[in-house]
Design a protein around this motif. Structure first.
Motif, short mmCIF file in Angstrom:
data_model
loop_
_atom_site.label_atom_id
_atom_site.label_comp_id
_atom_site.label_asym_id
_atom_site.label_seq_id
_atom_site.Cartn_x
_atom_site.Cartn_y
_atom_site.Cartn_z
N GLY A 65 16.52 -37.02 18.73
CA GLY A 65 16.80 -36.95 20.16
C GLY A 65 16.60 -35.58 20.78
O GLY A 65 16.76 -35.41 21.99
N GLU A 66 16.20 -34.62 19.99
CA GLU A 66 16.00 -33.27 20.50
C GLU A 66 14.69 -33.18 21.30
O GLU A 66 13.69 -33.78 20.94
CB GLU A 66 15.96 -32.29 19.32
CG GLU A 66 16.03 -30.85 19.70
CD GLU A 66 16.22 -29.94 18.49
OE1 GLU A 66 15.99 -28.74 18.67
OE2 GLU A 66 16.56 -30.43 17.40
N GLN A 67 14.72 -32.42 22.38
CA GLN A 67 13.53 -32.23 23.20
C GLN A 67 12.59 -31.29 22.47
O GLN A 67 13.01 -30.29 21.87
CB GLN A 67 13.88 -31.68 24.56
CG GLN A 67 12.69 -31.64 25.49
CD GLN A 67 13.10 -31.37 26.93
OE1 GLN A 67 14.23 -31.07 27.23
NE2 GLN A 67 12.14 -31.47 27.82
N VAL A 68 11.28 -31.62 22.52
CA VAL A 68 10.26 -30.79 21.88
C VAL A 68 9.12 -30.53 22.86
O VAL A 68 8.97 -31.22 23.87
CB VAL A 68 9.70 -31.46 20.59
CG1 VAL A 68 10.78 -31.60 19.54
CG2 VAL A 68 9.08 -32.81 20.89
N ARG A 69 8.33 -29.54 22.53
CA ARG A 69 7.14 -29.22 23.31
C ARG A 69 5.98 -29.17 22.34
O ARG A 69 6.01 -28.45 21.35
CB ARG A 69 7.30 -27.87 23.99
CG ARG A 69 6.11 -27.48 24.86
CD ARG A 69 6.39 -26.24 25.67
NE ARG A 69 6.79 -25.10 24.85
CZ ARG A 69 5.96 -24.11 24.49
NH1 ARG A 69 4.73 -24.10 24.89
NH2 ARG A 69 6.41 -23.12 23.74
N ILE A 70 4.94 -29.96 22.60
CA ILE A 70 3.76 -29.98 21.75
C ILE A 70 2.91 -28.77 22.07
O ILE A 70 2.51 -28.57 23.22
CB ILE A 70 2.97 -31.28 21.95
CG1 ILE A 70 3.82 -32.47 21.57
CG2 ILE A 70 1.67 -31.24 21.15
CD1 ILE A 70 3.22 -33.82 21.88
N VAL A 71 2.64 -27.95 21.06
CA VAL A 71 1.85 -26.74 21.29
C VAL A 71 0.42 -26.89 20.79
O VAL A 71 -0.46 -26.18 21.22
CB VAL A 71 2.50 -25.48 20.67
CG1 VAL A 71 3.78 -25.16 21.39
CG2 VAL A 71 2.75 -25.66 19.19
N ASN A 72 0.19 -27.82 19.85
CA ASN A 72 -1.16 -28.05 19.35
C ASN A 72 -1.21 -29.48 18.85
O ASN A 72 -0.44 -29.86 17.99
CB ASN A 72 -1.50 -27.07 18.23
CG ASN A 72 -2.93 -27.19 17.78
OD1 ASN A 72 -3.72 -27.91 18.38
ND2 ASN A 72 -3.27 -26.51 16.71
N SER A 73 -2.12 -30.24 19.38
CA SER A 73 -2.23 -31.65 19.00
C SER A 73 -3.58 -31.92 18.37
O SER A 73 -4.60 -31.59 18.96
CB SER A 73 -2.04 -32.53 20.23
OG SER A 73 -2.13 -33.89 19.86
N SER A 74 -3.57 -32.48 17.16
CA SER A 74 -4.81 -32.87 16.48
C SER A 74 -4.92 -34.36 16.47
O SER A 74 -3.92 -35.07 16.32
CB SER A 74 -4.81 -32.35 15.04
OG SER A 74 -4.69 -30.97 15.01
N LYS A 75 -6.10 -34.88 16.60
CA LYS A 75 -6.29 -36.33 16.57
C LYS A 75 -6.97 -36.73 15.31
O LYS A 75 -7.61 -36.05 14.66
CB LYS A 75 -7.08 -36.79 17.77
CG LYS A 75 -6.27 -36.62 19.02
CD LYS A 75 -6.90 -37.33 20.17
CE LYS A 75 -6.01 -37.16 21.37
NZ LYS A 75 -6.31 -38.03 22.44
#
Length: 75
Positions: A65-75
């Motif tokens: 439930g903790e808020q996160v921020r995506i800093v690098n997303s790989s597909k």
């Protein structure tokens, strides 16, 4: 589904294995059933779906439930 082995957290007491999935910038703890392990990847038999975003760095410091921020997303 194959993901980085390091993304899977195992509770040494209960044996539960889980990952954190990101939904709307919120970390959601998901129990997973694992299969084969090869070097740095692991097969996920159930618990997550193709296309879901999995936390692969810093997951050991997260809570459900903790808020996160995506800093690098790989597909």
């Amino acid at each position: 589904i194959i993901i980085r082995h390091s993304a899977v957290i195992e509770n040494r007491t209960s044996g539960e294995k889980y990952v954190f999935v990101v939904e709307n910038n919120i970390a959601k703890k998901r129990e997973v059933k694992t299969g084969l392990v090869r070097s740095d990847v692991i097969e996920i038999l159930s618990g997550i779906k193709v296309g879901e975003k999995i936390v692969v760095s810093g997951q050991n410091y997260l809570s459900d439930g903790e808020q996160v921020r995506i800093v690098n997303s790989s597909k």
